[in-house]
Scaffold this motif. Structure first.
Motif, short mmCIF file in Angstrom:
data_model
loop_
_atom_site.label_atom_id
_atom_site.label_comp_id
_atom_site.label_asym_id
_atom_site.label_seq_id
_atom_site.Cartn_x
_atom_site.Cartn_y
_atom_site.Cartn_z
N MET A 80 46.44 -12.99 -1.08
CA MET A 80 46.15 -11.88 -0.20
C MET A 80 46.01 -12.38 1.24
N PHE A 81 46.56 -11.60 2.18
CA PHE A 81 46.57 -11.97 3.58
C PHE A 81 46.26 -10.77 4.46
N THR A 82 45.71 -11.05 5.63
CA THR A 82 45.74 -10.04 6.69
C THR A 82 47.16 -10.09 7.25
N PRO A 83 47.60 -9.06 7.95
CA PRO A 83 48.93 -9.15 8.56
C PRO A 83 49.07 -10.37 9.48
N LYS A 84 48.00 -10.69 10.22
CA LYS A 84 48.03 -11.85 11.12
C LYS A 84 48.14 -13.15 10.32
N GLU A 85 47.39 -13.28 9.24
CA GLU A 85 47.48 -14.47 8.40
C GLU A 85 48.87 -14.64 7.82
N LEU A 86 49.45 -13.54 7.35
CA LEU A 86 50.79 -13.62 6.77
C LEU A 86 51.81 -14.08 7.80
N ALA A 87 51.70 -13.60 9.03
CA ALA A 87 52.61 -14.04 10.09
C ALA A 87 52.44 -15.54 10.35
N HIS A 88 51.19 -16.01 10.41
CA HIS A 88 50.94 -17.44 10.61
C HIS A 88 51.47 -18.25 9.42
N PHE A 89 51.29 -17.75 8.22
CA PHE A 89 51.74 -18.41 7.01
C PHE A 89 53.26 -18.60 7.04
N ARG A 90 53.97 -17.52 7.36
CA ARG A 90 55.43 -17.60 7.44
C ARG A 90 55.88 -18.54 8.55
N ASN A 91 55.25 -18.44 9.70
CA ASN A 91 55.63 -19.31 10.82
C ASN A 91 55.40 -20.77 10.49
N MET A 92 54.28 -21.05 9.81
CA MET A 92 53.98 -22.42 9.43
C MET A 92 55.04 -22.96 8.47
N LEU A 93 55.47 -22.14 7.52
CA LEU A 93 56.54 -22.55 6.60
C LEU A 93 57.85 -22.78 7.35
N ASP A 94 58.18 -21.88 8.26
CA ASP A 94 59.41 -22.06 9.06
C ASP A 94 59.36 -23.36 9.85
N ASP A 95 58.24 -23.61 10.52
CA ASP A 95 58.09 -24.83 11.32
C ASP A 95 58.20 -26.07 10.45
N THR A 96 57.66 -25.99 9.24
CA THR A 96 57.73 -27.12 8.32
C THR A 96 59.17 -27.49 8.00
N PHE A 97 60.00 -26.50 7.71
CA PHE A 97 61.39 -26.80 7.35
C PHE A 97 62.19 -27.31 8.54
N VAL A 98 61.84 -26.89 9.73
CA VAL A 98 62.46 -27.48 10.92
C VAL A 98 62.09 -28.96 10.99
N MET A 99 60.81 -29.26 10.78
CA MET A 99 60.36 -30.65 10.86
C MET A 99 60.93 -31.51 9.72
N ILE A 100 61.11 -30.93 8.55
CA ILE A 100 61.73 -31.68 7.45
C ILE A 100 63.14 -32.12 7.86
N GLU A 101 63.89 -31.20 8.45
CA GLU A 101 65.26 -31.52 8.87
C GLU A 101 65.26 -32.52 10.02
N VAL A 102 64.34 -32.36 10.97
CA VAL A 102 64.25 -33.31 12.08
C VAL A 102 63.96 -34.71 11.55
N ASN A 103 63.02 -34.81 10.63
CA ASN A 103 62.68 -36.12 10.06
C ASN A 103 63.83 -36.74 9.29
N LYS A 104 64.64 -35.92 8.62
CA LYS A 104 65.82 -36.44 7.92
C LYS A 104 66.82 -37.02 8.91
N VAL A 105 67.02 -36.31 10.04
CA VAL A 105 67.94 -36.79 11.05
C VAL A 105 67.43 -38.10 11.67
N LEU A 106 66.13 -38.16 11.91
CA LEU A 106 65.54 -39.36 12.53
C LEU A 106 65.58 -40.58 11.62
N GLN A 107 65.67 -40.36 10.32
CA GLN A 107 65.72 -41.48 9.38
C GLN A 107 67.06 -42.19 9.40
N TYR A 108 68.09 -41.54 9.93
CA TYR A 108 69.43 -42.16 9.96
C TYR A 108 69.68 -42.90 11.23
#
Length: 108
Positions: A80-108
């Motif tokens: 269960m989330f407030t609308p604000k929490e859900l927005a933060h939750f989604r943004n945090m997941l989005d940012d994570t996947f950007v960082m996962i890809e950045v870290n993969k690129v940096l490893q090469y």
């Protein structure tokens, strides 16, 4: 218990997502919840958050302004989330996947 070292990939006022450098697992902490995922499971979890049938308006079902619900694969277990929490939750997941890809690129 082993000593795990997390590399924080994304964070917000409610929590963070970090990757353990020794076991390759992702810790998602949000409010009082802790989820531990493999990368594939974290990707599947993100797809669940995007699924229109997974997120629902719970109305007055809960207190504290948590009007947004998320179904989980477990019967009778909802996040269960407030609308604000859900927005933060989604943004945090989005940012994570950007960082996962950045870290993969940096490893090469």
């Amino acid at each position: 218990m082993t000593n795990h070292k997390l590399m924080i990939l994304a964070s917000c006022a409610y929590g963070y997502i970090g990757k353990c450098q020794c076991c390759e697992k992702f810790n998602l902490v949000f409010n009082n919840q802790l989820f531990i995922f493999s990368e594939d499971d974290l990707r599947q979890f993100r797809r669940m958050v995007d699924d229109e049938t997974t997120i629902f308006d719970a109305g007055d079902l809960c207190c504290n302004g948590r009007t947004m619900g998320m179904r989980t694969p477990m019967n009778n277990f909802y996040l269960m989330f407030t609308p604000k929490e859900l927005a933060h939750f989604r943004n945090m997941l989005d940012d994570t996947f950007v960082m996962i890809e950045v870290n993969k690129v940096l490893q090469y």
